[in-house]
Scaffold this active site. Structure first.
Site, PDB file in Angstrom:
ATOM      1  CG  ASN A 206      -5.905  47.337  17.851  1.00 16.17           C
ATOM      2  OD1 ASN A 206      -6.697  46.587  16.854  1.00 16.17           O
ATOM      3  ND2 ASN A 206      -6.913  46.903  19.121  1.00 16.17           N
ATOM      4  CG  ASP A 275      -9.215  45.514  26.199  1.00 12.75           C
ATOM      5  OD1 ASP A 275      -9.655  44.880  25.554  1.00 12.75           O
ATOM      6  OD2 ASP A 275      -8.579  44.452  26.227  1.00 12.75           O
ATOM      7  CE  LYS A 285      -3.229  69.010  16.093  1.00 11.96           C
ATOM      8  NZ  LYS A 285      -2.447  69.017  14.764  1.00 11.96           N
ATOM      9  N   PRO A 301     -17.470  48.487  26.557  1.00  3.32           N
ATOM     10  CG  PRO A 301     -19.530  49.083  24.909  1.00  3.32           C
ATOM     11  CD  PRO A 301     -17.803  49.348  25.838  1.00  3.32           C
ATOM     12  CG  ASP A 302     -15.916  41.631  26.520  1.00  8.03           C
ATOM     13  OD1 ASP A 302     -16.526  41.083  25.423  1.00  8.03           O
ATOM     14  OD2 ASP A 302     -15.153  40.762  27.495  1.00  8.03           O
ATOM     15  CB  VAL A 304     -17.921  38.814  21.465  1.00  2.34           C
ATOM     16  CG1 VAL A 304     -16.454  39.293  23.206  1.00  2.34           C
ATOM     17  CG2 VAL A 304     -17.539  36.853  21.620  1.00  2.34           C
ATOM     18  CG  PHE A 320     -11.081  35.201  16.831  1.00  4.31           C
ATOM     19  CD1 PHE A 320     -12.086  34.558  16.590  1.00  4.31           C
ATOM     20  CD2 PHE A 320      -9.790  34.307  15.710  1.00  4.31           C
ATOM     21  CE1 PHE A 320     -12.305  34.538  15.203  1.00  4.31           C
ATOM     22  CE2 PHE A 320     -10.146  34.025  15.105  1.00  4.31           C
ATOM     23  CZ  PHE A 320     -11.961  33.874  14.104  1.00  4.31           C
ATOM     24  CE  LYS A 334      -8.253  37.497  26.398  1.00  8.64           C
ATOM     25  NZ  LYS A 334      -6.864  37.494  25.371  1.00  8.64           N
ATOM     26  CE  LYS A 338     -12.815  38.095  26.170  1.00 10.31           C
ATOM     27  NZ  LYS A 338     -13.130  39.661  26.046  1.00 10.31           N
TER      28      LYS A 338
END
Ligand code: C5P
Length: 396
Positions: A206, A275, A285, A301-302, A304, A320, A334, A338
């Site tokens: 990202n 995510d 390749k 996995p999340d 935080v 964040f 969130k 979390k």
């Protein structure tokens, strides 16, 4: 006792630095003065040595202690570098990283908070080069005490007079107060994007630049913390002084951060963790064919949320939320899901803030009380704004 290095440059206002040195000493600081050779035309080394009881440096090769390197010693030992008065010359040199006398060499070797109080002819201040340098310094976190308007020494009227000694001294003492609020604390920061391999040469990632994470690391160091940054691949390196663990994937980020989390007092999850990851990345390749290519993605996995489970009691967890809208309901959701103490939301659809830019605007949402807005600030100022607030939630 805080150590302040006071740099004095060749402005007619140099004589006022003597009062400033006294004010800082009254505020509890040990003050060591470094003059530029042109400042020495206006004021003397003896004046400052008598006032402060400390050696005063001028020339790049001045070495009060044989066998030491004063520019490195002074830079390392300083809690704050104040340059007042600061001429256009020193501002432009600082912005460009020129080190051709003792003061500019100390400044280049120094990594902590800095305050400059410019004083010069209004045309020199308004000059595009000087203004550009000031913008660059602000973006790096240098605090500026703006010069006042009035009659300057050359008889012209305009902005350029050195701010008052009390204004500069209180800005310096406030900066010292601020720089103490994380002393003795351990701060863990996840930063940058993650890369999830598709095959041996491609990945999903990202647009996170890692700039906000680097800014938070720098600000936390300035505030006296011990800082560990677990970072995905970024173009902006974390600051010197932080311990850095480089990772690529979300799973690696979780593994590395989990080692540090139980000892951390403050966890700042700035990373833009992917995510999803590719369920079965190809070894070699992937070759182009005429067929569609389907990639099966599985949730990561999340990080935080997992860190929250292993954090020590009393640790403060900050997430964040980079959202394409200013709708704070998503961020609040969130925060709850979390198990965070704070979430800093920013609207990434707005031009000029958020991903890849040098500025940001945060809305800080805590468990209690109304959200607070930072306004548009440089990322380093934003980092300071945020840390000042979350530091208050740390147990005494
Ligand atoms: O759910 P979302 O990705 O929008 O949440 C953002 C917050 O959660 C950020 O603080 C981010 O660092 C963290 N996060 C994480 N691990 C993930 C996804 C997000 O730590 N897999």
């Amino acid at each position: 006792m805080s150590n302040v290095v006071l740099g004095v440059t060749g402005s007619i206002a140099a004589y006022r630095a003597a009062d400033l040195a006294r004010e800082l000493m009254r505020g509890g600081c040990t003050v060591r003065v470094c003059l530029t050779p042109s400042a020495e035309k206006f004021v003397t080394r003896v004046l400052f040595e008598s006032l402060t009881g400390q050696p005063c440096l001028v020339w790049a090769f001045d070495e009060p202690e044989a066998g030491r390197m004063a520019h490195i010693d002074w830079a390392r030992q300083a809690d704050l570098l104040v340059i007042a008065p600061a001429t256009a010359n020193i501002l432009n040199k600082l912005a460009a990283g020129v080190a051709d006398d003792m003061l500019s060499t100390i400044a280049l070797a120094y990594t902590g908070p800095m305050l400059v109080a410019p004083a010069m002819n209004p045309a020199m201040l308004a000059n595009d080069t000087t203004q550009e340098s000031l913008r660059r310094l602000v973006a790096r976190g240098v605090e500026i005490v703006q010069p006042a308007e009035g009659e300057v020494a050359c008889g012209e009227h305009g902005q350029g007079k050195l701010a008052s000694v009390s204004e500069i001294a209180s800005a310096a003492l406030a900066l010292i107060g601020w720089t103490r609020s994380l002393r003795g604390r351990r701060v863990l920061i996840t930063s940058g994007p993650t890369r999830e391999p598709i095959d041996s040469v491609r990945f999903l990632s990202n647009r996170s630049s890692g700039k906000m994470g680097a800014a938070l690391a720098k600000a936390a160091l300035w505030m006296g913390a011990e800082v560990t940054v677990v970072t995905g691949p970024t173009s902006v390196p974390p600051p010197l002084g932080a311990s850095v663990v480089k990772v690529e994937t979300a799973q690696e980020m979780l593994a590395a951060a989990s080692e540090e989390a139980p000892a951390a007092d403050l966890i700042l999850a700035v990373a833009a963790v992917a995510d999803y990851r590719v369920a079965e990345p190809s070894r070699g390749k992937i070759r182009r064919t005429a067929e569609d290519l389907l990639l099966r993605l599985v949730p990561n996995p999340d990080v935080v949320a997992e860190l929250g489970r292993i954090a020590k009691p009393g640790a403060v967890l900050v997430g964040f939320a980079a959202e394409p809208t200013d709708d704070l309901a998503v961020a609040r959701e969130k925060l709850e899901r979390k198990g965070l103490h704070f979430i800093a939301a920013n609207d990434v659809s707005r031009p000029g803030i958020g991903f890849e830019s040098d500025e940001n605007e945060l809305v800080l949402i805590g468990r209690q009380g109304p959200p607070e807005r930072s306004g548009t600030l440089s990322k380093i100022a934003c980092a300071r704004w945020l840390l000042e607030r979350v530091a208050r939630a740390l147990p005494g």
